[in-house]
Scaffold this active site. Structure first.
Site, PDB file in Angstrom:
ATOM      1  N   LYS A  23      10.644   5.844   0.878  1.00  0.00           N
ATOM      2  CA  LYS A  23       9.536   5.955   1.823  1.00  0.00           C
ATOM      3  C   LYS A  23       8.439   6.782   1.159  1.00  0.00           C
ATOM      4  CE  LYS A  23       8.911   7.134   6.692  1.00  0.00           C
ATOM      5  NZ  LYS A  23       9.558   7.718   7.864  1.00  0.00           N
ATOM      6  N   ASP A  79       8.649  -1.060  17.056  1.00  0.00           N
ATOM      7  CA  ASP A  79       8.905  -1.129  15.610  1.00  0.00           C
ATOM      8  C   ASP A  79       9.745   0.058  15.139  1.00  0.00           C
ATOM      9  OD1 ASP A  79       6.376   0.135  16.361  1.00  0.00           O
ATOM     10  OD2 ASP A  79       6.155   0.604  14.245  1.00  0.00           O
TER      11      ASP A  79
END
Ligand code: AMP
Ligand code: MG
Length: 489
Positions: free
Chosen positions: A111, A250
């Site tokens: 990430k 999401d």
């Protein structure tokens, strides 16, 4: 060392992702590495300078890992109630799936390793503060037995990331049972229709819930299982005072893991309306609204799955609606079970709801510290008559009497000290308290990780009193300004 990769999503799910290439970090350095997690995954962590440098290159994206098939997932999502048809991994790159020695399968994702096809105007990067924050909070959640993505490592990139000011850049290695979200289903329902939704449902079942493959309508069974997992998850969050902060679709994983540690925080001085996120102006994701949002999100998953459910059996559309209607009662059952455990009770009784409502009323009226209160209640059972003084004292008199009667009504013979010990096994003494996290991150940003490491070690062992942890169980000083969190790592 080789990663035991077996990249099923890459192989079987073409059209559901975009290949991605990480940016090359100028000077990658490992700041944190989770040896215990590495071991569970069957990975041999860094053990000397050369292997540390190698790991830093791998986990910053500076060097390709042999056997990886880097990709960015496509997904959509309802953000604060509004549908965004095109989100996707804008700052996350899946390296691949690792098969652990026990046979379990884990996504390993970077990430903050640079832009992907889904980055839109974003830089694909992450600043050191939010990355260290996610590591700390997700590992604390894991230690409390709450389903969550995990953190394998933090690597400083050596570059700078521009936010409201420039920060040192970092990459978090996130490990998850998978990164399939409600938004993944929404993306394919919105753009491609039934065959894709069915394929994704089939893959999700094979990966997470293989026992559902032989049910009459597998996509419907999948919906029910996700409802169960998510209801448990939200009940577990609320039992430790956790406010996720951005329950957009999401950010809701099909696996039932907590995902996306952007603006999350823990309530201290209790308020059902507690909101920490700077962008949640109307309190959509406030502490006490999480069960309603759970219900709303499950309705969105049901809508997205409907084409697949319908294709198996058109008659099941009505069943789907009825199933979504059961979300509040399923949540309630799990929440009440958690509260019973927190209060040392072992059997359900008729008037429990009033006892629980009363607890939260007094807690809110007194602004009692959520985490400390449950430990104090156990102390009260051990005979410490002053245990509730810091939490409102006399204000608890009536409720205490009801609780005490309720405890006695349960096969009265069980020793109260035994109940108190059982309470301490589910009520954490140490959580990542907002002010402690902020203090540790400030120092880390200035280059000193000691406080962050100390806090991490403390919250990884949440239930037992620790030497050298004085003050770590206390709420923020009353004079502190209200705590604010920000999206975007
Ligand atoms: P989140 O707030 O993490 O749920 O992110 C929402 C969406 O914004 C996702 O599609 C992210 O990939 C994307 N996003 C957030 N921050 C960045 C960034 N710095 N660069 C690119 N995309 C981003
Ligand atoms: Mg997200």
């Amino acid at each position: 060392m080789r990663f035991p990769f077996d990249n099923s999503f890459f192989k079987e799910m073409q059209g559901f992702y975009a290949p991605a290439v990480a940016e090359i970090a100028p000077n990658p350095q490992i700041l944190a590495f989770n040896d215990a997690l590495a071991q569970q995954l069957g990975l041999e962590g860094p053990h000397d300078d050369a292997s540390a440098a190698q790991w830093a290159r791998w986990l910053s994206g500076a060097e390709a890992v042999e056997g990886s098939d880097p990709l960015a997932f496509a997904y959509a999502g309802h953000q604060f109630g509004h549908f965004s048809p095109q989100l996707g991994d804008g700052r996350a790159i899946l390296l691949g799936e690792v098969l652990a020695p026990n046979g379990s399968r884990w996504d390993v994702q970077l990430k903050g390793a640079g832009r992907t096809e889904f980055s839109r105007s974003g830089d694909g990067k992450a600043a050191i503060g939010p990355v260290l924050r996610e590591y700390l909070v997700s590992e604390a959640m894991a230690a409390m037995g709450i389903a969550t993505t995990r953190a394998l490592a933090v690597v400083a990139t050596g570059g700078r990331v521009q936010r409201e000011k420039a920060h040192p850049g970092a990459v978090l290695t996130r490990v998850a049972a998978s990164h399939i979200r409600i938004g993944t289903f929404q993306y394919f329902a919105a753009h491609h229709g039934e065959p894709y939704v069915s394929q994704l449902a089939h893959y999700s079942i094979k990966r997470h819930y293989p026992d559902l493959a032989t049910t009459a309508n597998p996509p419907l069974a999948l919906l029910e299982r996700v409802i169960e997992r998510q209801a448990q998850l939200v009940a577990d969050w609320m039992a430790v005072g956790f406010v996720h902060g951005v329950m957009n679709t999401d950010n809701v994983a099909i696996s039932g893991e907590t995902i996306d540690y952007g603006p999350c925080a823990f309530v201290d001085h209790f308020k059902a309306g507690a909101v920490f996120s700077s962008i949640d102006r109307h309190g959509r994701y406030a502490y006490g609204r999480q069960p309603q949002i759970l219900h709303w999100n499950m309705a969105r998953l049901a809508e997205a799955l409907l084409p697949a459910i319908h294709s198996v059996n058109p008659d099941d559309v009505e069943t789907t609606k009825a199933l979504v209607d059961t979300v509040p009662s399923r949540f309630r059952a799990k929440w009440e079970a958690n509260l019973r455990a927190k209060l040392g009770l072992s059997e359900a009784q008729d008037h429990d709801r009033e006892l629980f409502d009363g607890l939260f009323e007094v807690m809110e009226a007194q602004g009692a510290d959520f985490t400390g209160l449950f430990r104090a209640l156990a102390q009260l059972l051990r005979g410490d008559v002053d245990a509730l003084v810091p939490f409102g004292g006399d204000a608890w008199d009536i409720w205490r009497y009801q609780w005490s009667a309720r405890l006695q009504s349960e096969c009265g013979a069980v020793d109260l000290a035994v109940r108190a010990d059982a309470m301490d096994r589910v009520n954490p003494l140490y959580i990542p308290r907002n002010h402690l996290v902020e203090g540790a991150l400030e120092q880390a940003e200035a280059g000193d990780l000691h406080q962050w490491q100390k806090l991490l070690a403390i919250v990884q062992n949440p239930y037992r009193l620790q030497a050298d942890a004085e003050g770590y169980d206390q709420p923020a000083p009353a004079e502190n300004p209200p705590y604010r969190t920000f999206c975007g790592t």
